[in-house]
Enzyme design. Structure first.
Site, PDB file in Angstrom:
ATOM      1  N   THR A 104     -51.609  44.634 -52.168  1.00 26.92           N
ATOM      2  CA  THR A 104     -51.600  45.607 -51.085  1.00 26.92           C
ATOM      3  C   THR A 104     -51.648  47.005 -51.670  1.00 26.92           C
ATOM      4  O   THR A 104     -51.253  47.220 -52.816  1.00 26.92           O
ATOM      5  CB  THR A 104     -50.344  45.460 -50.209  1.00 26.92           C
ATOM      6  OG1 THR A 104     -49.181  45.655 -51.034  1.00 26.92           O
ATOM      7  CG2 THR A 104     -50.271  44.083 -49.597  1.00 26.92           C
ATOM      8  N   ASP A 105     -52.154  47.946 -50.886  1.00 23.29           N
ATOM      9  CA  ASP A 105     -52.318  49.304 -51.398  1.00 23.29           C
ATOM     10  C   ASP A 105     -51.018  50.099 -51.285  1.00 23.29           C
ATOM     11  O   ASP A 105     -50.062  49.695 -50.642  1.00 23.29           O
ATOM     12  CB  ASP A 105     -53.437  50.028 -50.655  1.00 23.29           C
ATOM     13  CG  ASP A 105     -53.129  50.188 -49.175  1.00 23.29           C
ATOM     14  OD1 ASP A 105     -52.171  49.560 -48.696  1.00 23.29           O
ATOM     15  OD2 ASP A 105     -53.854  50.937 -48.501  1.00 23.29           O
TER      16      ASP A 105
END
Length: 494
Positions: free
Chosen positions: A328-329
């Site tokens: 995930t960012d």
């Protein structure tokens, strides 16, 4: 329709070329065009009938072997054994078909849960229409956050930018203009005055006349290509087929060995030895292997659908099962993509804002024991509500929660203003918008110009205007840029 490319025409000529007007189509004309061009939907390949799907579950190679084994049992006058073998095939086939059918029904529910609406001019007035009702000649009213339902020619644009990533793969928004495009060597997707079905408005506002719908749109052509592309078997399907062949060969080998040993060594008669070998072959053939895998994937698909995760094909679940790490960012957290205003400062005072999400339920709680700066707060929230293009969608049967269209920050500001008791429709009547300068990366702010109507509800605003004027501008953006524009501050305690 005119043979001259629509992108090469001036905005005033576009209406004539598409046989429409700046007031949009009439309801009667829209019905006629829908009969002529069809609904604005993508044509789907005809799905295989249910009886063919069921037949496929009963006639695959492993099931075929058991059909032959059952037939041999009947020929040898062993109806009980033959019936048991055939019932095994039919039970596996029926169970596999039912679970797959249930999963497909859950997947098809996705289109019903996400109805798409768009705003267009009909009979000279804005109307919210289902995307499927849009026809060539309709005049779309585009705003930030809108999903564009059809290919259209822009005839009016104010800082309009669209996200064309679904067609081009480019993440950078494309600037759109209403001017004619006369440059050679550009594809339709590269034309700055065309917008396309499946894309969305990133910023700005505008109007566009529809010229292609359904499968005639750029998105429809891409969808057609995906439908005619042959789908290869997945790695799991190839491995299952290979394993089934090996096990089947082993079953026949073991059955032959039992027949030979039983007849030559144990002394069984040929009839008894054959029945014994036939029973072993029927027991060892993994006829239920394919059904078990299909059942497992179908159950996984139904469980995912209960958590709002929709799977188009069961083979996707197989790929999902091989995932070992999800990246995930940013901070690695997963959110609901909903912003909430939690604190407000105005005229030297603070307010805490209760409530979360986009539901306009909550209170503004003052954080000081001194006279409240209610007018300053009203000015601030009026600016937040007026210089704002976000829209809130109420819950309905298909969407049980409040949702927003447009920029998330603007949606949060709109909710905060509504929590304070401001009425968006009433404010729009007092201060109707007459012009907009959309957010720009260079200016780092957004501006809207409003006409101050002679309305008793606007009396609270007049004392705060330096020079009473029929026009008023609201500006919001980066703090540094906004403060540089300011010459005074509202202070009710002065």
């Amino acid at each position: 329709m005119d043979t001259i490319p629509i992108y090469s025409l001036r905005p005033s000529d576009v209406f004539e070329a598409l046989s429409t007007s700046p007031e949009g189509l009439s309801s009667g004309e829209a019905v006629l065009r829908q009969n002529l061009f069809g609904t604005n939907t993508l044509a789907q390949d005809a799905s295989k009938p249910n009886w063919k799907k069921l037949l496929g579950h009963t006639l695959h190679p492993l099931a075929g072997m058991l059909w032959i084994a059952g037939s041999l049992a009947f020929l040898l006058r062993e109806p009980v054994l033959g019936t048991v073998i055939w019932l095994l095939v039919l039970t596996n086939a029926g169970f596999s078909f039912w679970r797959e059918y249930r999963t497909e029904q859950a997947m098809q529910a996705l289109s019903k849960l996400l109805p798409v609406y768009t705003q267009a001019l009909r009979n000279g007035a804005p109307e919210m229409l289902e995307a499927r009702e849009i026809v060539p000649g309709d005049l779309l009213m585009l705003a930030e956050g809108d999903h564009i339902p059809a290919d259209a020619r822009v005839v009016e644009a104010y800082g309009l930018r669209t996200n064309n990533a679904i067609l081009t793969g480019e993440a950078i928004p494309a600037r759109k203009t209403a001017d004619a495009s006369l440059r050679d060597g550009l594809s339709d997707v590269e034309r700055p005055n065309l917008v396309f079905a499946g894309t969305s408005v990133v910023s700005g506002t505008g109007r566009a006349v529809v010229y292609a719908t359904g499968n005639l749109s750029q998105f429809g052509r891409v969808a057609h290509l995906t439908q005619v592309t042959r789908e290869d078997p997945t790695p799991l399907q190839l491995e299952l087929a290979r394993a089934s062949r090996l096990i089947s060969l082993a079953a026949f080998g073991l059955g032959g060995l039992v027949f030979i040993v039983g007849a030559l060594d144990v002394g069984l008669n040929l009839y008894t030895a054959f029945l014994l070998a036939l029973g072993i072959i029927a027991a060892v053939i993994p006829e239920g292997l394919s059904a078990s895998v299909t059942l497992t994937l179908a159950m996984a698909g139904q469980r995912l659908s209960q958590h709002q995760v929709w799977i188009k094909k069961l083979s996707v679940i197989e790929t999902l099962g091989t995932v070992s790490t999800i990246c995930t960012d940013k901070s690695g957290t997963l959110t609901q993509n909903q912003m909430t205003v939690q604190e407000i400062w105005a005229s030297g005072q603070n307010w805490k804002v209760s409530g979360v999400g986009y539901e306009p339920q909550g209170d503004l709680i003052p954080q000081a024991d001194k006279p409240l700066a209610q007018t300053a707060l009203q000015l601030l929230l009026s600016a937040a509500l007026s210089c704002n293009n976000a829209r809130l969608n109420r819950p309905d049967l298909n969407h049980p929660y409040w949702a927003a269209l447009g920029d998330q920050t603007e949606a949060a500001m709109r909710v905060a203003a509504l929590k304070s008791g401001l009425d968006g429709e009433q404010l729009a009547q007092i201060l109707p918008r007459i012009h907009e300068l959309p957010f720009d990366a260079r200016r780092k702010c957004m501006s809207t110009v409003h006409r101050l109507q002679p309305n008793p509800g606007a009396a609270w605003l007049l004392p705060w205007l330096e020079q009473p004027s029929p026009q008023l501008a609201f500006v919001k953006g980066a703090p540094k840029e906004i403060l540089e524009l300011c010459t005074q501050i509202v202070n009710e305690n002065r």
